[in-house]
Design a protein around this motif. Structure first.
Motif, PDB file in Angstrom:
ATOM      1  N   UNK A 364     -12.343   0.958   5.755  1.00 20.51           N
ATOM      2  CA  UNK A 364     -11.141   0.394   6.360  1.00 20.51           C
ATOM      3  C   UNK A 364     -10.213   1.505   6.833  1.00 20.51           C
ATOM      4  N   UNK A 365      -9.592   1.295   7.970  1.00 20.49           N
ATOM      5  CA  UNK A 365      -8.572   2.201   8.475  1.00 20.49           C
ATOM      6  C   UNK A 365      -7.226   1.491   8.464  1.00 20.49           C
ATOM      7  N   UNK A 366      -6.145   2.210   8.102  1.00 23.83           N
ATOM      8  CA  UNK A 366      -4.815   1.593   8.175  1.00 23.83           C
ATOM      9  C   UNK A 366      -4.490   1.218   9.623  1.00 23.83           C
ATOM     10  N   UNK A 367      -4.023   0.022   9.819  1.00 21.88           N
ATOM     11  CA  UNK A 367      -3.678  -0.447  11.157  1.00 21.88           C
ATOM     12  C   UNK A 367      -2.388   0.213  11.625  1.00 21.88           C
ATOM     13  N   UNK A 368      -2.362   0.618  12.867  1.00 20.98           N
ATOM     14  CA  UNK A 368      -1.150   1.160  13.481  1.00 20.98           C
ATOM     15  C   UNK A 368      -0.053   0.087  13.413  1.00 20.98           C
ATOM     16  N   UNK A 369       1.071   0.365  12.752  1.00 16.48           N
ATOM     17  CA  UNK A 369       2.127  -0.653  12.601  1.00 16.48           C
ATOM     18  C   UNK A 369       2.684  -1.168  13.919  1.00 16.48           C
ATOM     19  N   UNK A 370       2.543  -0.389  14.994  1.00 22.32           N
ATOM     20  CA  UNK A 370       3.062  -0.843  16.279  1.00 22.32           C
ATOM     21  C   UNK A 370       2.267  -2.016  16.838  1.00 22.32           C
ATOM     22  N   UNK A 371       1.101  -2.296  16.246  1.00 22.71           N
ATOM     23  CA  UNK A 371       0.249  -3.384  16.732  1.00 22.71           C
ATOM     24  C   UNK A 371       0.560  -4.715  16.059  1.00 22.71           C
ATOM     25  N   UNK A 372       1.505  -4.740  15.132  1.00 22.45           N
ATOM     26  CA  UNK A 372       1.859  -5.982  14.451  1.00 22.45           C
ATOM     27  C   UNK A 372       3.345  -6.250  14.597  1.00 22.45           C
ATOM     28  N   UNK A 373       3.704  -7.524  14.609  1.00 25.25           N
ATOM     29  CA  UNK A 373       5.094  -7.910  14.609  1.00 25.25           C
ATOM     30  C   UNK A 373       5.600  -8.082  13.182  1.00 25.25           C
ATOM     31  N   UNK A 374       6.759  -8.710  13.063  1.00 27.65           N
ATOM     32  CA  UNK A 374       7.369  -8.927  11.756  1.00 27.65           C
ATOM     33  C   UNK A 374       6.724 -10.130  11.073  1.00 27.65           C
ATOM     34  N   UNK A 375       6.886 -10.209   9.735  1.00 29.67           N
ATOM     35  CA  UNK A 375       6.314 -11.323   8.979  1.00 29.67           C
ATOM     36  C   UNK A 375       7.057 -11.476   7.659  1.00 29.67           C
ATOM     37  N   UNK A 376       6.846 -12.630   7.014  1.00 31.27           N
ATOM     38  CA  UNK A 376       7.563 -12.927   5.774  1.00 31.27           C
ATOM     39  C   UNK A 376       7.153 -12.032   4.611  1.00 31.27           C
ATOM     40  N   UNK A 377       5.987 -11.385   4.670  1.00 32.51           N
ATOM     41  CA  UNK A 377       5.592 -10.447   3.622  1.00 32.51           C
ATOM     42  C   UNK A 377       6.643  -9.366   3.454  1.00 32.51           C
ATOM     43  N   UNK A 378       7.388  -9.070   4.534  1.00 28.62           N
ATOM     44  CA  UNK A 378       8.397  -8.009   4.475  1.00 28.62           C
ATOM     45  C   UNK A 378       9.553  -8.346   3.546  1.00 28.62           C
ATOM     46  N   UNK A 379       9.780  -9.649   3.297  1.00 23.61           N
ATOM     47  CA  UNK A 379      10.877 -10.020   2.403  1.00 23.61           C
ATOM     48  C   UNK A 379      10.549  -9.707   0.939  1.00 23.61           C
ATOM     49  N   UNK A 380       9.255  -9.664   0.612  1.00 26.46           N
ATOM     50  CA  UNK A 380       8.910  -9.382  -0.786  1.00 26.46           C
ATOM     51  C   UNK A 380       8.427  -7.955  -0.983  1.00 26.46           C
ATOM     52  N   UNK A 381       8.062  -7.268   0.103  1.00 22.50           N
ATOM     53  CA  UNK A 381       7.513  -5.923  -0.004  1.00 22.50           C
ATOM     54  C   UNK A 381       8.411  -4.940  -0.761  1.00 22.50           C
ATOM     55  N   UNK A 382       9.741  -4.986  -0.608  1.00 23.03           N
ATOM     56  CA  UNK A 382      10.572  -4.022  -1.335  1.00 23.03           C
ATOM     57  C   UNK A 382      10.574  -4.209  -2.854  1.00 23.03           C
ATOM     58  N   UNK A 383      10.131  -5.380  -3.318  1.00 21.83           N
ATOM     59  CA  UNK A 383      10.246  -5.701  -4.744  1.00 21.83           C
ATOM     60  C   UNK A 383       8.934  -5.571  -5.510  1.00 21.83           C
ATOM     61  N   UNK A 384       7.817  -5.672  -4.810  1.00 20.68           N
ATOM     62  CA  UNK A 384       6.519  -5.578  -5.490  1.00 20.68           C
ATOM     63  C   UNK A 384       6.097  -4.117  -5.595  1.00 20.68           C
ATOM     64  N   UNK A 385       5.119  -3.860  -6.471  1.00 22.23           N
ATOM     65  CA  UNK A 385       4.607  -2.495  -6.602  1.00 22.23           C
ATOM     66  C   UNK A 385       3.846  -2.073  -5.350  1.00 22.23           C
ATOM     67  N   UNK A 386       3.136  -3.010  -4.739  1.00 27.59           N
ATOM     68  CA  UNK A 386       2.349  -2.721  -3.539  1.00 27.59           C
ATOM     69  C   UNK A 386       2.127  -4.009  -2.758  1.00 27.59           C
ATOM     70  N   UNK A 387       1.896  -3.858  -1.459  1.00 28.96           N
ATOM     71  CA  UNK A 387       1.699  -5.034  -0.605  1.00 28.96           C
ATOM     72  C   UNK A 387       0.721  -4.714   0.521  1.00 28.96           C
ATOM     73  N   UNK A 388       0.011  -5.734   0.944  1.00 29.60           N
ATOM     74  CA  UNK A 388      -0.840  -5.675   2.125  1.00 29.60           C
ATOM     75  C   UNK A 388      -0.603  -6.922   2.960  1.00 29.60           C
ATOM     76  N   UNK A 389      -0.734  -6.771   4.261  1.00 29.12           N
ATOM     77  CA  UNK A 389      -0.642  -7.914   5.164  1.00 29.12           C
ATOM     78  C   UNK A 389      -1.939  -8.017   5.961  1.00 29.12           C
ATOM     79  N   UNK A 390      -2.013  -9.001   6.853  1.00 30.30           N
ATOM     80  CA  UNK A 390      -3.206  -9.169   7.670  1.00 30.30           C
ATOM     81  C   UNK A 390      -4.437  -9.528   6.873  1.00 30.30           C
ATOM     82  N   UNK A 391      -4.276 -10.327   5.821  1.00 29.64           N
ATOM     83  CA  UNK A 391      -5.397 -10.657   4.934  1.00 29.64           C
ATOM     84  C   UNK A 391      -6.204 -11.861   5.422  1.00 29.64           C
ATOM     85  N   UNK A 392      -5.711 -12.544   6.446  1.00 30.49           N
ATOM     86  CA  UNK A 392      -6.396 -13.736   6.930  1.00 30.49           C
ATOM     87  C   UNK A 392      -7.528 -13.435   7.886  1.00 30.49           C
ATOM     88  N   UNK A 393      -8.204 -14.475   8.379  1.00 27.38           N
ATOM     89  CA  UNK A 393      -9.300 -14.286   9.333  1.00 27.38           C
ATOM     90  C   UNK A 393      -8.791 -13.761  10.671  1.00 27.38           C
TER      91      UNK A 393
END
Length: 426
Positions: A364-393
């Motif tokens: 796996x390669x980290x996705x360039x952040x410029x290729x994604x828009x905003x999402x609700x995962x960002x509201x919890x990302x500051x509080x969790x130890x770690x986060x990933x997005x783009x987990x769907x199909x």
């Protein structure tokens, strides 16, 4: 060729050996249930759930809620006062183990309201077209079948999970402090955050997403006969001042990595009217009259809070250097915070990569952040130890009538997410 085939057989065997029996059963279950999952996806895609369609969002949510109830989840709706004019959010909780506490995020709504012509699920080979099939009902169904797979192997009851299905991701009904409070609380509870909007390729992982905020620029000038434009009496007028500012934004800030800003609407002239809620306006002016008022409504995206603060500071400075005879102000409205690319996110991506390789899907390669828009995962990302997005199909064309989902990706991304969650929960 014989040696290549032998090598591939041995390699496949090695991949299989890196999965334990539970994980192999997860893979088998999801692959066997993919046709059933796609049928359910078709059902909910054919239910309009544009953000403003409260009944439609609730109908989709209740279908998911019924399935999650069968699995033993504690499900409930979070709703808001009538003036918010949104469906609210579906929450599902499982409390039972000592492993990592995980909050998973999806959303029920789409950008396609009831009056939009794009309304139906259509399958063409291995592609499914439809409103929200990629953004993000495919991810919602993936979340559900991950839970079904964990239940199938008898491990779901031992997990600590919160699933959140947001009802106004595409257009917030009120300030985030109101309509994202419970989501933030779910982030504060959790150790890990996972966002299930679609993957961008089976070979990438999303360790960061940029913020989404907006700005309104207002410039004023002195109305008068255009023969006196540029003079000490009248100065340059509101339109020249707005043009100076927007062009200075481009010249001074456009090269900064991950920072983008876009003037989406501009209304200017002698008399103007602008509605920021609906982004519509009217203007009147004459070629022989110096313009009196301009409003520009735009957006801004950043990779971090620091970058956002620095960009706002730079933009305010540019706004303050007014042309003669003009004035200008700029106001910012923050909506979605950034999900910053932390070291812990990279480490979690490494764990997902281990699963990806074990399944035979490669690195796996980290996705360039410029290729994604905003999402609700960002509201919890500051509080969790770690986060990933783009987990769907995987899919493409979100927010357009060409939106589609790669149905062959569904069992792959769903299986790898399920095994990652299984490993984190043990």
């Amino acid at each position: 060729m014989k040696y290549l085939k032998t090598f591939l057989i041995v390699l496949s065997f090695c991949f299989a050996q890196s999965l334990n029996q539970d994980e192999k059963e997860i893979q088998k279950f999801i692959e066997n249930k993919t046709s059933e999952a796609i049928d359910l996806l078709e059902k909910i895609v054919n239910i309009n759930s544009g953000t403003l369609n409260i009944k439609g969002n609730q109908k989709v949510g209740k279908i998911l809620q019924k399935e999650l109830d069968k699995l033993g989840f504690n499900t409930y709706w979070v709703t808001y006062p009538k003036e918010v004019k949104r469906a609210g959010h579906l929450f599902a909780e499982m409390r039972g183990g000592k492993g990592k506490k995980i909050t998973m995020v999806g959303h029920l709504d789409t950008v396609f309201e009831k009056d939009h012509p794009f309304q139906k699920f259509v399958r063409k080979g291995n592609k499914a077209y439809g409103p929200g099939v990629d953004d993000m009902k495919g991810g919602d169904i993936s979340m559900l079948y991950i839970m079904k797979a964990l239940h199938h192997i008898g491990k779901l009851k031992d997990m600590n999970l919160t699933l959140v299905f947001i009802g106004d991701e595409e257009k917030l009904g009120a300030h985030p402090s109101i309509v994202r409070k419970e989501l933030v609380d779910a982030g504060k509870w959790a150790d890990i955050g996972l966002g299930f909007e679609g993957a961008v390729g089976i070979e990438t992982g999303t360790i960061a997403r940029r913020s989404a905020s907006s700005w309104i620029l207002t410039t004023t000038g002195i109305q008068g006969h255009s023969s006196q434009v540029f003079s000490e009496t009248l100065g340059y007028g509101a339109i020249f001042e707005a043009s100076r500012i927007i062009n200075s934004f481009r010249e001074e800030l456009a090269e900064e990595e991950y920072l983008t800003f876009n003037p989406g609407v501009i209304v200017g002239g002698t008399d103007t009217n602008y509605d920021p809620v609906n982004a519509t306006g009217t203007a009147f002016g004459k070629t022989n009259v110096v313009s009196q008022l301009v409003t520009v409504h735009g957006g801004i995206r950043t990779i971090s809070i620091k970058q956002l603060n620095e960009a706002m500071k730079s933009m305010k400075k540019i706004v303050s250097n007014n042309l003669p005879g003009t004035s200008a102000t700029i106001e910012f409205k923050t909506s979605y915070p950034p999900m910053e690319p932390t070291k812990a996110n990279y480490a979690l991506l490494d764990k997902l990569e281990e699963v990806n390789i074990a399944l035979g899907y490669g690195s796996l390669e980290p996705l360039d952040p410029s290729k994604r828009g905003a999402a609700d995962i960002s509201f919890i990302a500051p509080y969790v130890d770690a986060a990933l997005a783009g987990m769907g199909p995987e899919g493409q064309g979100a927010h357009s009538e060409d939106e589609w989902l790669d149905l062959t990706s569904f069992p792959k991304t769903t299986t790898r997410s399920a095994i990652l969650i299984y490993r984190l929960g043990n």
